[in-house]
Scaffold this motif. Structure first.
Motif: not given
Length: 237
Positions: A78-81, A90-95
């Motif tokens: 999360n938060g990586d660009v 902006s990357l949002t990882v949803i597990r």
């Protein structure tokens, strides 16, 4: 099979019908020695002893570069660009409880659904797959448009992970592109496409070739300079 030169120098020996001994390092910075079938082991070790200073210095340089690469590599959390045609997503990882990943772009965010136990390798593989698909779609469309303008035709487009080039054109009129070019600014991506299409007219880098490139990409020198200066920044995962 690993062999030894002196007491500490480890290497992998590959024999063939070649005429000379050569040394190199693989992606994991392991020393690889290629030698003719007839060369004795003690002669190989003697050769490596002569090159030991170079081997040590080169391995140190490669290790330093690897450490720098690891420090700059995104963790894909999360938060990586991530970049897409010059835009920042902006990357949002949803597990969640699922067996397959899903990626969807929403404005300036990249939503990435993954299984709970998805590790870095899994996330990297799935993101690369998404980028490859996007690259094929975008580049295919742009290549068709520019080919029509240039008055040329091509057979097919392949998306690859080329280590030393951004694109290539074969004698069979097949175009190959590095999927990472989709992360560059759009005008840089366009330049690479135009460059390879111009090879359908001139299979060299002659004056006529660059004249043709300049007709459709007047600022091609700036685009080339961008790739030379910032190309490594596209290798973030």
């Amino acid at each position: 099979m690993a062999n030894r030169c002196r007491e500490m120098l480890q290497y992998q020996l590959l024999r063939s019908k070649r005429k000379t001994i050569s040394i190199s390092f693989d992606q994991n910075i392991n020393l690889i020695v290629k030698a003719p079938m007839w060369v004795r082991r003690k002669d190989i070790d003697a050769f490596l002893t002569e090159k030991e200073e170079w081997i040590t210095a080169t391995k140190k340089r490669l290790n330093t570069a690897r450490q720098k690469e690891l420090l700059t590599r995104l963790k894909l959390e999360n938060g990586d660009v991530l970049k897409y045609l010059g835009e920042k997503l902006s990357l949002t990882v949803i597990r969640e409880e699922r067996t397959r990943s899903k990626i969807k772009r929403f404005e300036n965010r990249l939503l990435f659904w993954v299984p709970y136990d998805a590790d870095y390798e899994y996330r990297q593989k799935q993101l690369e797959k998404w980028y490859r698909k996007e690259a094929f779609s975008v580049i295919s469309r742009k290549a068709a448009e520019y080919a029509d303008m240039l008055g040329v035709s091509f057979e097919g487009i392949s998306i690859k992970d080329q280590k030393s080039r951004w694109g290539s054109c074969s004698g069979m009129k097949n175009l190959n592109f590095n999927w990472r070019i989709i992360m560059a600014p759009e005008e840089v991506c366009d330049y690479v496409i135009i460059h390879e299409l111009c090879h359908l007219r001139f299979m060299d880098h002659s004056v006529n070739f660059w004249k043709l490139v300049s007709e459709f990409c007047p600022e091609y020198q700036q685009r080339k300079a961008w790739l030379k200066e910032h190309g490594k920044e596209l290798y973030v995962f």
